[in-house]
Structure formats: C-alpha cells, structure tokens
Design a protein around this motif. Structure first.
Motif, PDB file in Angstrom:
ATOM      1  N   TYR A   1     -57.283 -25.644  49.487  1.00  0.00           N
ATOM      2  CA  TYR A   1     -56.171 -25.568  50.424  1.00  0.00           C
ATOM      3  C   TYR A   1     -55.511 -24.206  50.286  1.00  0.00           C
ATOM      4  O   TYR A   1     -55.419 -23.662  49.185  1.00  0.00           O
ATOM      5  N   TYR A   2     -55.041 -23.680  51.428  1.00  0.00           N
ATOM      6  CA  TYR A   2     -54.420 -22.369  51.437  1.00  0.00           C
ATOM      7  C   TYR A   2     -53.031 -22.431  52.053  1.00  0.00           C
ATOM      8  O   TYR A   2     -52.747 -23.273  52.900  1.00  0.00           O
ATOM      9  N   GLU A   3     -52.182 -21.494  51.621  1.00  0.00           N
ATOM     10  CA  GLU A   3     -50.896 -21.244  52.251  1.00  0.00           C
ATOM     11  C   GLU A   3     -50.982 -19.856  52.876  1.00  0.00           C
ATOM     12  O   GLU A   3     -51.654 -18.976  52.325  1.00  0.00           O
ATOM     13  N   LEU A   4     -50.319 -19.651  53.996  1.00  0.00           N
ATOM     14  CA  LEU A   4     -50.236 -18.326  54.597  1.00  0.00           C
ATOM     15  C   LEU A   4     -48.965 -17.664  54.102  1.00  0.00           C
ATOM     16  O   LEU A   4     -47.857 -18.156  54.354  1.00  0.00           O
TER      17      LEU A   4
ATOM     18  N   VAL B   1     -53.477 -17.656  50.679  1.00  0.00           N
ATOM     19  CA  VAL B   1     -53.318 -17.769  49.233  1.00  0.00           C
ATOM     20  C   VAL B   1     -53.754 -19.177  48.822  1.00  0.00           C
ATOM     21  O   VAL B   1     -53.181 -20.165  49.298  1.00  0.00           O
ATOM     22  N   PRO B   2     -54.772 -19.272  47.944  1.00  0.00           N
ATOM     23  CA  PRO B   2     -55.221 -20.614  47.542  1.00  0.00           C
ATOM     24  C   PRO B   2     -54.162 -21.350  46.746  1.00  0.00           C
ATOM     25  O   PRO B   2     -53.442 -20.763  45.943  1.00  0.00           O
ATOM     26  N   LYS B   3     -54.055 -22.628  47.007  1.00  0.00           N
ATOM     27  CA  LYS B   3     -53.130 -23.479  46.269  1.00  0.00           C
ATOM     28  C   LYS B   3     -53.882 -24.047  45.072  1.00  0.00           C
ATOM     29  O   LYS B   3     -55.033 -24.446  45.177  1.00  0.00           O
TER      30      LYS B   3
ATOM     31  N   PRO C   1     -46.383 -22.695  54.324  1.00  0.00           N
ATOM     32  CA  PRO C   1     -46.483 -23.285  52.994  1.00  0.00           C
ATOM     33  C   PRO C   1     -47.073 -24.689  53.083  1.00  0.00           C
ATOM     34  O   PRO C   1     -47.106 -25.304  54.158  1.00  0.00           O
ATOM     35  N   LEU C   2     -47.519 -25.165  51.966  1.00  0.00           N
ATOM     36  CA  LEU C   2     -48.139 -26.482  51.845  1.00  0.00           C
ATOM     37  C   LEU C   2     -47.410 -27.230  50.738  1.00  0.00           C
ATOM     38  O   LEU C   2     -47.886 -27.316  49.616  1.00  0.00           O
TER      39      LEU C   2
END
Length: 185
Positions: free
Chosen positions: A22-25, A31-33, A78-79
């Motif tokens: 999973y990624y956040e922008l 950016v990998p979580k 964000p995640l």
C-alpha cells in the motif's frame, strides 16, 4: 511490477494498480506504507469493532482507506489505519470503490516500530491542517492514546480515563478497554 519512481500526479497515483504493497501520496511521491505487525493489527481491529458498534446508522469506520486531502498546498493521499466519517459528510448512499472524497471527522494512526511519536505528531498536524477534526495516535508500547485537536492541543489518555468527545456523541472508550479488546493487556 509497476514503476512508481519520480513525481506522480494525483490522477497517476490513483490509477496505480492494487497490489501487496500500500502507498500514500506525499509530495508527489508514492511512499510505501509499512506492513503492520501483531500489536498494530490487533489494535486496529479492536478499535474498528468498538467504533463500528457505536457508529451504526451514523457513519462508517474503515481500515486503510485512502483519503483525498491537501498538504501544504499539494495533493496528499494518506492511508490512515482507521477512518471515521459521518453520513453527514459522506452520505450512506455513497458506494464507490475509490478513495474517500470527503474530509473525515476522525483518523486513527497506530505507531509502528519504525516510527517515532514526533513523526506521528507531525502527521497529526498535517491531518488537522487539511480539515480532519480529530486525530488519535495509539502507542502500543506506552499503552496510551493521544488525541490531537484542531487548536493544536493534545490530550493523552491512559488506563480508565474515558475518551469522550462532543464531536463523537455517545462514544466513550478507555485505553484499557481498547487494549483489553485487543488482548494486549
């Protein structure tokens, strides 16, 4: 394998295929979580179940749901570990397989072993600046929950002190209750 190096637009980021990571922008970068560990996962589930029991008919609480926000004038996706959004902000009739298009009332983040409280405090400030009403940061090592408020203040909850908030009427949880539900104490 998809190449995600370099600057991404919001549209390019949202078009990335789903996968095991999973990624956040953040600032145009995917950016990998970090993959959650046991404490993180069990606390996420416990809090999700407790909040879901409270919010039936009021809104939805979901894990790992991307949110479309702005951070320092740039697209930010964000995640959060958990997101609560009322039906007032996103109607119950909204059912699309996409990122959350409205600003939620509450996001909850669990501190991972590779994160510092300072990093999560900064992220909480970014959430609040983007319009999120409350941010909870759960620390499994210190066994506490920090509640960040829009005025910049932060309240730390431990043991049996109830977390009560006019923004979330009727929700009353304690750190002890949450950690017991997660079977961590």
């Amino acid at each position: 394998m998809v190449n995600i190096a370099g600057q991404l637009t919001l549209e390019e980021f949202l078009a990335l295929p789903e996968g095991d990571v999973y990624y956040e922008l953040v600032d145009g970068q995917a950016v990998p979580k970090v993959s959650p560990k046991y404490f993180h996962s069990t606390l996420q589930l416990a809090l999700g179940l407790l909040i879901r029991a409270w919010c039936k008919g009021k809104g939805r609480v979901l894990p790992e749901w991307a949110i479309l926000l702005k951070r320092r004038g740039k697209d930010w996706v964000p995640l959060p570990d958990l997101t609560y959004i009322s039906y007032e902000r996103l109607p119950a009739s909204w059912k699309r397989n996409e990122a959350c298009p409205a600003i939620p009332e509450l996001v909850i983040e669990m501190i991972s072993p590779d994160q510092t409280m300072k990093q999560l405090e900064d992220k909480a400030k970014d959430y609040l600046a983007a319009g999120v009403s409350r941010v909870w940061v759960v620390d499994s090592e210190a066994i506490n929950i920090r509640v960040f408020l829009p005025d910049g203040s932060c309240e730390v909850y431990t043991d049996n002190t109830p977390i009560v908030d006019e923004l979330l009427p009727g929700l009353e949880l304690t750190t002890k209750q949450i950690f017991e539900e997660a079977e961590l104490i």
